[in-house]
Design an enzyme around this catalytic site. Structure first.
Site, PDB file in Angstrom:
ATOM      1  N   ASP A 195      -4.205  -4.824 -18.116  1.00  0.00           N
ATOM      2  CA  ASP A 195      -3.185  -3.784 -18.335  1.00  0.00           C
ATOM      3  C   ASP A 195      -3.230  -3.184 -19.746  1.00  0.00           C
ATOM      4  O   ASP A 195      -2.181  -2.893 -20.337  1.00  0.00           O
ATOM      5  CB  ASP A 195      -1.778  -4.357 -18.057  1.00  0.00           C
ATOM      6  CG  ASP A 195      -1.646  -4.871 -16.629  1.00  0.00           C
ATOM      7  OD1 ASP A 195      -2.271  -4.290 -15.735  1.00  0.00           O
ATOM      8  OD2 ASP A 195      -0.912  -5.851 -16.410  1.00  0.00           O
ATOM      9  N   HIS A 198       0.898   0.442 -13.125  1.00  0.00           N
ATOM     10  CA  HIS A 198       1.573  -0.798 -13.507  1.00  0.00           C
ATOM     11  C   HIS A 198       3.074  -0.530 -13.622  1.00  0.00           C
ATOM     12  O   HIS A 198       3.492   0.466 -14.215  1.00  0.00           O
ATOM     13  CB  HIS A 198       1.018  -1.287 -14.850  1.00  0.00           C
ATOM     14  CG  HIS A 198       1.588  -2.605 -15.255  1.00  0.00           C
ATOM     15  ND1 HIS A 198       1.202  -3.792 -14.659  1.00  0.00           N
ATOM     16  CD2 HIS A 198       2.551  -2.927 -16.159  1.00  0.00           C
ATOM     17  CE1 HIS A 198       1.896  -4.775 -15.202  1.00  0.00           C
ATOM     18  NE2 HIS A 198       2.721  -4.287 -16.101  1.00  0.00           N
ATOM     19  N   MET A 207      -4.514  -7.211  -6.487  1.00  0.00           N
ATOM     20  CA  MET A 207      -4.149  -8.425  -7.222  1.00  0.00           C
ATOM     21  C   MET A 207      -5.334  -9.230  -7.756  1.00  0.00           C
ATOM     22  O   MET A 207      -5.169 -10.371  -8.155  1.00  0.00           O
ATOM     23  CB  MET A 207      -3.271  -9.323  -6.333  1.00  0.00           C
ATOM     24  CG  MET A 207      -1.980  -8.663  -5.882  1.00  0.00           C
ATOM     25  SD  MET A 207      -1.003  -8.020  -7.254  1.00  0.00           S
ATOM     26  CE  MET A 207      -0.280  -9.544  -7.846  1.00  0.00           C
ATOM     27  N   ASN A 221      -5.305   2.380 -12.926  1.00  0.00           N
ATOM     28  CA  ASN A 221      -4.388   1.393 -12.353  1.00  0.00           C
ATOM     29  C   ASN A 221      -2.958   1.875 -12.567  1.00  0.00           C
ATOM     30  O   ASN A 221      -2.680   2.578 -13.545  1.00  0.00           O
ATOM     31  CB  ASN A 221      -4.566   0.031 -13.048  1.00  0.00           C
ATOM     32  CG  ASN A 221      -3.654  -1.034 -12.446  1.00  0.00           C
ATOM     33  OD1 ASN A 221      -3.476  -1.103 -11.234  1.00  0.00           O
ATOM     34  ND2 ASN A 221      -3.062  -1.868 -13.293  1.00  0.00           N
ATOM     35  N   SER A 263       3.496   3.029 -15.589  1.00  0.00           N
ATOM     36  CA  SER A 263       2.399   3.590 -16.384  1.00  0.00           C
ATOM     37  C   SER A 263       1.152   3.676 -15.523  1.00  0.00           C
ATOM     38  O   SER A 263       0.847   2.743 -14.777  1.00  0.00           O
ATOM     39  CB  SER A 263       2.046   2.657 -17.558  1.00  0.00           C
ATOM     40  OG  SER A 263       3.188   2.276 -18.285  1.00  0.00           O
ATOM     41  N   ILE A 309      -8.591  -9.433 -10.556  1.00  0.00           N
ATOM     42  CA  ILE A 309      -9.025  -8.859 -11.835  1.00  0.00           C
ATOM     43  C   ILE A 309     -10.513  -8.535 -11.754  1.00  0.00           C
ATOM     44  O   ILE A 309     -11.330  -9.370 -11.356  1.00  0.00           O
ATOM     45  CB  ILE A 309      -8.709  -9.835 -12.995  1.00  0.00           C
ATOM     46  CG1 ILE A 309      -7.187  -9.945 -13.115  1.00  0.00           C
ATOM     47  CG2 ILE A 309      -9.326  -9.355 -14.308  1.00  0.00           C
ATOM     48  CD1 ILE A 309      -6.696 -10.931 -14.146  1.00  0.00           C
ATOM     49  N   LEU A 310     -10.836  -7.289 -12.100  1.00  0.00           N
ATOM     50  CA  LEU A 310     -12.234  -6.858 -12.026  1.00  0.00           C
ATOM     51  C   LEU A 310     -13.008  -7.399 -13.227  1.00  0.00           C
ATOM     52  O   LEU A 310     -12.478  -7.447 -14.342  1.00  0.00           O
ATOM     53  CB  LEU A 310     -12.303  -5.325 -12.023  1.00  0.00           C
ATOM     54  CG  LEU A 310     -11.572  -4.620 -10.874  1.00  0.00           C
ATOM     55  CD1 LEU A 310     -11.549  -3.111 -11.099  1.00  0.00           C
ATOM     56  CD2 LEU A 310     -12.215  -4.944  -9.527  1.00  0.00           C
ATOM     57  N   GLY A 326       0.775  -1.237   0.000  1.00  0.00           N
ATOM     58  CA  GLY A 326       0.000   0.000   0.000  1.00  0.00           C
ATOM     59  C   GLY A 326       0.806   1.287   0.000  1.00  0.00           C
ATOM     60  O   GLY A 326       0.311   2.326   0.451  1.00  0.00           O
ATOM     61  N   SER A 327       2.051   1.254  -0.542  1.00  0.00           N
ATOM     62  CA  SER A 327       2.820   2.506  -0.523  1.00  0.00           C
ATOM     63  C   SER A 327       2.197   3.548  -1.460  1.00  0.00           C
ATOM     64  O   SER A 327       2.225   4.746  -1.173  1.00  0.00           O
ATOM     65  CB  SER A 327       4.288   2.259  -0.868  1.00  0.00           C
ATOM     66  OG  SER A 327       4.431   1.893  -2.220  1.00  0.00           O
ATOM     67  N   ASN A 328       1.604   3.098  -2.563  1.00  0.00           N
ATOM     68  CA  ASN A 328       0.914   4.062  -3.447  1.00  0.00           C
ATOM     69  C   ASN A 328      -0.336   4.619  -2.770  1.00  0.00           C
ATOM     70  O   ASN A 328      -0.654   5.802  -2.909  1.00  0.00           O
ATOM     71  CB  ASN A 328       0.536   3.396  -4.775  1.00  0.00           C
ATOM     72  CG  ASN A 328       1.701   3.362  -5.746  1.00  0.00           C
ATOM     73  OD1 ASN A 328       2.115   4.394  -6.276  1.00  0.00           O
ATOM     74  ND2 ASN A 328       2.260   2.172  -5.959  1.00  0.00           N
ATOM     75  N   GLU A 374       6.650   5.830  -9.245  1.00  0.00           N
ATOM     76  CA  GLU A 374       5.201   5.593  -9.186  1.00  0.00           C
ATOM     77  C   GLU A 374       4.546   6.600  -8.242  1.00  0.00           C
ATOM     78  O   GLU A 374       3.454   7.109  -8.512  1.00  0.00           O
ATOM     79  CB  GLU A 374       4.900   4.176  -8.679  1.00  0.00           C
ATOM     80  CG  GLU A 374       5.264   3.091  -9.656  1.00  0.00           C
ATOM     81  CD  GLU A 374       4.849   1.703  -9.153  1.00  0.00           C
ATOM     82  OE1 GLU A 374       3.853   1.575  -8.428  1.00  0.00           O
ATOM     83  OE2 GLU A 374       5.550   0.734  -9.494  1.00  0.00           O
TER      84      GLU A 374
END
Ligand code: GRF
Length: 194
Positions: free
Chosen positions: A150, A114, A95, A112, A141, A97-98, A20-22, A179
């Site tokens: 992605d 990446h 992690m 997102n 990105s 996929i929606l 969770g650093s972002n 990021e």
């Protein structure tokens, strides 16, 4: 057209699975004067995700979903997002996929981050693959999420040089640093275009 809430801020939810650093960084950015958004909610598929500690510290609502059943988990999340008037979703190390159905509820409003220069190196182990292929550059990105992994429209990218001595670990560290600069910028870009 999306409308910002009462005091002109957009409500965002961040989806995480781990460190969770972002997420932490988006919270920090949202506290800046003139920030256009507020982080209202964090969703995690993992009760032990370290990133959840940042939510506790910043008094941000948490929703933990076990994802044992994709359909019912997404149904619960969608209901919760609606209840909390969430307008934008930022995936940050999430992690799962929606589904297309989920994405259809937030078209153009799910971002997102990446760790590669998309369209190169979609999926996992990006740094390992970039080094193995003797790439001179990697990077990160921020893109919109569509139903292909992605593959949505790229909002912003940042290049990072790969040195001969770089390992997947050292490269990940350099890219992650970028990021943290890129994600808030990309988010503001999306918010300005709403
Ligand atoms: C980041 O490298 C991001 O690009 C990828 O997962 C990692 C999450 O890191 N999708 P953190 O949990 O935000 O520290």
């Amino acid at each position: 057209m999306i409308k910002s809430n009462g005091i002109n801020k957009i409500n965002i939810a961040v989806f995480i699975s781990g460190t969770g650093s972002n997420f932490k960084n988006l919270i920090k950015d949202s506290k800046k004067k003139n920030a256009k958004y507020r982080v209202c909610l964090v969703v995690s598929n993992h009760i032990k995700a370290k990133g959840l500690d940042y939510a506790s510290r910043a008094k941000i609502k948490k929703k933990i979903i076990d994802y044992s059943n994709l359909r019912s988990s997404e149904k619960i999340i969608l209901k919760y997002l609606k209840k909390n008037k969430i307008q934008i979703i930022c995936l940050a190390g999430f992690m799962k996929i929606l589904s297309k159905n989920f994405i259809d509820n937030f078209v153009g409003k799910i971002l997102n981050i990446h760790p590669s220069l998309l369209p190169k190196y979609k999926g996992l182990n990006t740094h390992q693959r970039a080094i193995k292929n003797k790439e001179k550059y990697s990077g990160c990105s921020v893109h919109l999420v569509n139903s292909k992994l992605d593959s949505g429209k790229i909002i912003l990218q940042k290049k990072v040089k790969i040195n001969k001595k770089d390992t997947p670990k050292s490269l990940a560290k350099k890219v992650l640093k970028q990021e943290h600069i890129l994600y808030p910028k990309a988010l503001v870009k999306v918010l300005s275009s709403l």
